[in-house]
Design a protein around this motif. Structure first.
Motif, PDB file in Angstrom:
ATOM      1  N   GLY A 113       0.866  -1.179   0.000  1.00  0.00           N
ATOM      2  CA  GLY A 113       0.000   0.000   0.000  1.00  0.00           C
ATOM      3  C   GLY A 113       0.901   1.227   0.000  1.00  0.00           C
ATOM      4  N   VAL A 114       0.571   2.209  -0.815  1.00  0.00           N
ATOM      5  CA  VAL A 114       1.368   3.445  -0.846  1.00  0.00           C
ATOM      6  C   VAL A 114       0.497   4.576  -0.296  1.00  0.00           C
ATOM      7  N   ALA A 115       0.997   5.202   0.783  1.00  0.00           N
ATOM      8  CA  ALA A 115       0.235   6.267   1.448  1.00  0.00           C
ATOM      9  C   ALA A 115       0.988   7.576   1.370  1.00  0.00           C
ATOM     10  N   VAL A 116       0.278   8.639   1.038  1.00  0.00           N
ATOM     11  CA  VAL A 116       0.874   9.978   1.094  1.00  0.00           C
ATOM     12  C   VAL A 116       0.386  10.637   2.388  1.00  0.00           C
ATOM     13  N   ARG A 117       1.337  11.307   3.046  1.00  0.00           N
ATOM     14  CA  ARG A 117       1.095  11.818   4.397  1.00  0.00           C
ATOM     15  C   ARG A 117       0.448  13.207   4.404  1.00  0.00           C
ATOM     16  N   ILE A 118      -0.479  13.374   5.347  1.00  0.00           N
ATOM     17  CA  ILE A 118      -1.084  14.691   5.605  1.00  0.00           C
ATOM     18  C   ILE A 118      -0.883  14.976   7.087  1.00  0.00           C
ATOM     19  N   GLU A 149      -8.368  22.867   8.108  1.00  0.00           N
ATOM     20  CA  GLU A 149      -9.276  21.931   7.437  1.00  0.00           C
ATOM     21  C   GLU A 149      -9.255  22.083   5.912  1.00  0.00           C
ATOM     22  N   ALA A 150      -9.190  23.332   5.458  1.00  0.00           N
ATOM     23  CA  ALA A 150      -9.193  23.562   4.001  1.00  0.00           C
ATOM     24  C   ALA A 150      -7.929  22.981   3.377  1.00  0.00           C
ATOM     25  N   ALA A 151      -6.802  23.141   4.079  1.00  0.00           N
ATOM     26  CA  ALA A 151      -5.532  22.632   3.535  1.00  0.00           C
ATOM     27  C   ALA A 151      -5.507  21.103   3.556  1.00  0.00           C
ATOM     28  N   VAL A 152      -6.100  20.508   4.608  1.00  0.00           N
ATOM     29  CA  VAL A 152      -6.185  19.032   4.654  1.00  0.00           C
ATOM     30  C   VAL A 152      -7.001  18.552   3.448  1.00  0.00           C
ATOM     31  N   ALA A 153      -8.130  19.223   3.208  1.00  0.00           N
ATOM     32  CA  ALA A 153      -9.002  18.824   2.093  1.00  0.00           C
ATOM     33  C   ALA A 153      -8.283  18.984   0.758  1.00  0.00           C
ATOM     34  N   GLN A 154      -7.541  20.073   0.637  1.00  0.00           N
ATOM     35  CA  GLN A 154      -6.833  20.337  -0.629  1.00  0.00           C
ATOM     36  C   GLN A 154      -5.758  19.269  -0.881  1.00  0.00           C
ATOM     37  N   ARG A 155      -5.012  18.932   0.176  1.00  0.00           N
ATOM     38  CA  ARG A 155      -3.960  17.905   0.015  1.00  0.00           C
ATOM     39  C   ARG A 155      -4.602  16.541  -0.269  1.00  0.00           C
ATOM     40  N   ALA A 156      -5.721  16.261   0.398  1.00  0.00           N
ATOM     41  CA  ALA A 156      -6.402  14.979   0.179  1.00  0.00           C
ATOM     42  C   ALA A 156      -6.882  14.874  -1.272  1.00  0.00           C
ATOM     43  N   GLU A 157      -7.394  15.967  -1.794  1.00  0.00           N
ATOM     44  CA  GLU A 157      -7.858  15.946  -3.192  1.00  0.00           C
ATOM     45  C   GLU A 157      -6.688  15.710  -4.153  1.00  0.00           C
ATOM     46  N   ALA A 158      -5.548  16.306  -3.823  1.00  0.00           N
ATOM     47  CA  ALA A 158      -4.357  16.087  -4.669  1.00  0.00           C
ATOM     48  C   ALA A 158      -3.941  14.614  -4.614  1.00  0.00           C
ATOM     49  N   ILE A 159      -4.042  14.013  -3.433  1.00  0.00           N
ATOM     50  CA  ILE A 159      -3.663  12.590  -3.278  1.00  0.00           C
ATOM     51  C   ILE A 159      -4.608  11.710  -4.100  1.00  0.00           C
ATOM     52  N   ALA A 160      -5.878  12.044  -4.073  1.00  0.00           N
ATOM     53  CA  ALA A 160      -6.862  11.252  -4.833  1.00  0.00           C
ATOM     54  C   ALA A 160      -6.567  11.287  -6.330  1.00  0.00           C
ATOM     55  N   GLY A 161      -5.861  12.322  -6.777  1.00  0.00           N
ATOM     56  CA  GLY A 161      -5.569  12.460  -8.205  1.00  0.00           C
ATOM     57  C   GLY A 161      -4.282  11.761  -8.631  1.00  0.00           C
ATOM     58  N   LEU A 162      -3.600  11.093  -7.697  1.00  0.00           N
ATOM     59  CA  LEU A 162      -2.331  10.442  -8.043  1.00  0.00           C
ATOM     60  C   LEU A 162      -2.589   9.073  -8.668  1.00  0.00           C
ATOM     61  N   LYS A 163      -3.055   9.106  -9.902  1.00  0.00           N
ATOM     62  CA  LYS A 163      -3.410   7.887 -10.649  1.00  0.00           C
ATOM     63  C   LYS A 163      -2.767   7.971 -12.028  1.00  0.00           C
ATOM     64  N   GLU A 165     -12.882  11.129   3.507  1.00  0.00           N
ATOM     65  CA  GLU A 165     -13.987  11.528   2.619  1.00  0.00           C
ATOM     66  C   GLU A 165     -13.458  12.038   1.268  1.00  0.00           C
ATOM     67  N   LYS A 166     -12.427  12.857   1.311  1.00  0.00           N
ATOM     68  CA  LYS A 166     -11.942  13.483   0.066  1.00  0.00           C
ATOM     69  C   LYS A 166     -11.177  12.520  -0.838  1.00  0.00           C
ATOM     70  N   THR A 167     -10.509  11.519  -0.225  1.00  0.00           N
ATOM     71  CA  THR A 167      -9.732  10.592  -1.069  1.00  0.00           C
ATOM     72  C   THR A 167     -10.516   9.324  -1.397  1.00  0.00           C
ATOM     73  N   GLY A 168     -11.430   8.927  -0.495  1.00  0.00           N
ATOM     74  CA  GLY A 168     -12.110   7.638  -0.658  1.00  0.00           C
ATOM     75  C   GLY A 168     -11.161   6.472  -0.418  1.00  0.00           C
ATOM     76  N   LEU A 169      -9.985   6.758   0.175  1.00  0.00           N
ATOM     77  CA  LEU A 169      -8.974   5.710   0.384  1.00  0.00           C
ATOM     78  C   LEU A 169      -8.955   5.265   1.842  1.00  0.00           C
ATOM     79  N   PRO A 170      -8.526   4.030   2.094  1.00  0.00           N
ATOM     80  CA  PRO A 170      -8.321   3.608   3.482  1.00  0.00           C
ATOM     81  C   PRO A 170      -7.220   4.456   4.124  1.00  0.00           C
ATOM     82  N   CYS A 171      -7.311   4.628   5.450  1.00  0.00           N
ATOM     83  CA  CYS A 171      -6.382   5.526   6.152  1.00  0.00           C
ATOM     84  C   CYS A 171      -5.346   4.781   6.971  1.00  0.00           C
ATOM     85  N   VAL A 172      -4.183   5.410   7.062  1.00  0.00           N
ATOM     86  CA  VAL A 172      -3.188   5.030   8.064  1.00  0.00           C
ATOM     87  C   VAL A 172      -3.185   6.205   9.042  1.00  0.00           C
ATOM     88  N   VAL A 173      -3.476   5.935  10.318  1.00  0.00           N
ATOM     89  CA  VAL A 173      -3.545   7.019  11.305  1.00  0.00           C
ATOM     90  C   VAL A 173      -2.339   6.897  12.225  1.00  0.00           C
TER      91      VAL A 173
END
Ligand code: SF4
Length: 445
Positions: A93-98, A104-118, A152-160
């Motif tokens: 599994g490859v996870a990008v860190r936030i 909150e806005a910056a978390v959402a923005q970074r999460a959206e960028a991660i979701a686009g790494l395809k 919510e923004k990535t739809g990906l499983p999380c590593v906390v």
């Protein structure tokens, strides 16, 4: 480790009653050893024998599932140190860190960028498939909010990731039912985190300052009832981490149970270029989960490419269907390029034909998934096979010319193909990267 037929046979009733559909218990055992049948097919096996067989045949590295439903990422269950011995089964599994210090806005923005790494590579989609949220703030509520947004923004499983078990509990609550991988960075909190993981049915990642301490912590966490564990050797830097992960993998394959789990690795170099090197190396050397800060497409692509390559079965060539394909809006004057059905060869040619912006036909000849030179050397890519594929493809009905562009490396085949097919052979570039320039400067129908 896999059990032999005789080891399985020793645990069977040895009555040869045939109720399993096999003539003898030994025949059943032999089939079971090669995974062609399963223990539940024998209705007479005792509970004690069942327990003994299940424990002995348990994979040396525990299967760990992160996430739920379609987004689930499964790691572990590996059986080899070297992929050429069999293959590696479960992609890291490859996870990008936030960081949860972001607003909150910056978390959402970074999460959206991660979701686009395809990316699309050799006909397959490769993508970042986990998101990691790091509790750098030290605040549990902030962590819970950040994981909810990231999920919510990535739809990906999380590593906390947190140093505090109590904060992991808040995050697990915010991700209820989503089975995040909880990572406890402070070894003194491991047992408290084990309780959180068990209560929330989540996998747990643990770290320690040495391999001895890691083995002890792993045993404690396992004794607390956590089955799905992920190990971090707690090392820093490329050399120490690769050494530690190799040691863990070797010992796990020797059935050293405290290390019988997949591993997690973090890139940490301040230079992004070195993080790229770390990421690809850790994926190659046994990380089940990779956590990185690399978020630019050019940064993450090497790691995803490495993962794709490492987890391909080395004993099975990766092939595409051998057939004629149209690239772009082809017409009767379009060039016809020929290559093999090795997927890397085919998609290299297709990609370059596409980037030439000149619509073209690409004919993939069946070479059992081998590349141009390998297929030529083994006589699978010759004037006969190419001509046969050309005739069978129906290309003669699609184009008005009779010109075939062959790879430059097999220029020697030109005369033979011309004799067999009656087509004029044009010798194309040796490398696919030369196709756009070749078509632009040399193609005339
Ligand atoms: Fe042996 Fe069980 Fe098969 Fe009977 S059903 S032959 S006991 S393996």
């Amino acid at each position: 480790m896999a059990l032999t037929g005789l080891e399985i046979y020793k645990q069977l009733p040895k009555t040869n009653c045939k109720d399993c559909g096999f003539p003898t218990c030994l025949a059943f055992a032999m089939k079971m050893a090669t995974k062609q049948t399963t223990l539940d097919v024998c209705p007479h096996v005792t509970e004690a024998a069942k327990a003994a067989l299940e424990s002995a045949s348990r994979p040396p590295i525990q299967l760990v599932a992160i996430g739920s439903d379609e987004a689930e990422v499964k790691i572990g269950n590996e059986t080899q140190l070297y992929r050429h011995e069999e293959k590696f089964y479960r992609e890291a599994g490859v996870a990008v860190r936030i960081s949860d210090t972001l607003d909150e806005a910056a978390v959402a923005q970074r999460a959206e960028a991660i979701a686009g790494l395809k990316f699309e590579r050799v006909g397959t989609q490769i993508a970042v498939n986990l998101v990691a949220v790091c509790n750098e703030s030290g605040d549990g509520d902030r962590l819970a909010k950040a994981v909810a947004i990231a999920s919510e923004k990535t739809g990906l499983p999380c590593v906390v990731i947190s140093a505090k078990a109590a904060n992991l509990a808040k995050a697990a609550d915010a991700l209820s039912g989503k089975r995040p991988l909880l990572y406890i960075s402070d070894p003194t909190e491991a047992e408290a985190a084990a309780k959180v993981a068990k209560d929330n049915s989540c996998p747990l990642a643990i770290r320690a300052e040495s391999l001895e301490a890691l083995a002890e912590t792993s045993e404690k966490v396992s004794a607390a009832g956590v089955i799905e564990i992920v190990l971090d050797p707690g090392t820093e830097g490329l050399k120490a981490t690769v050494e530690a992960m190799t040691t863990i993998r070797r010992l796990s394959l020797k059935n050293f149970r405290p290390f019988g789990y997949p591993m997690i690795a973090f890139t940490g170099n301040s230079d992004p270029n070195m993080q790229i090197v770390e990421a690809s190396t850790y994926i190659t050397k046994y990380a089940g989960v990779l956590v990185t800060d690399l978020i630019e497409k050019w940064q993450i692509l090497p790691a995803l490419t490495t993962r794709q390559d490492i987890y391909i079965d080395p004993q099975k060539p990766v092939a595409v269907e051998p057939k004629l394909n149209a690239v772009g809006d082809v017409n009767s004057d379009s060039p016809v390029l020929v290559t093999t059905n090795f997927s890397l060869s085919y998609f290299s040619v297709e990609g370059e034909a596409e980037s030439s912006r000149m619509p073209a036909y690409v004919l993939a000849v069946d070479t059992e998934g081998t590349s141009v030179l390998t297929a030529w050397a083994s006589d699978k890519f010759n004037s006969e096979t190419i001509t046969k594929a050309l005739k069978a493809s129906g290309i003669e009905n699609e184009v008005s010319h009779r010109k075939l562009i062959i790879p430059g490396f097999v220029a020697v085949l030109s005369a033979g193909i011309e004799d067999e097919s009656g087509w004029e052979v044009l010798v194309g570039p040796k490398e696919a990267s030369g196709i756009p320039n070749y078509l632009k400067k040399q193609w005339k129908a």
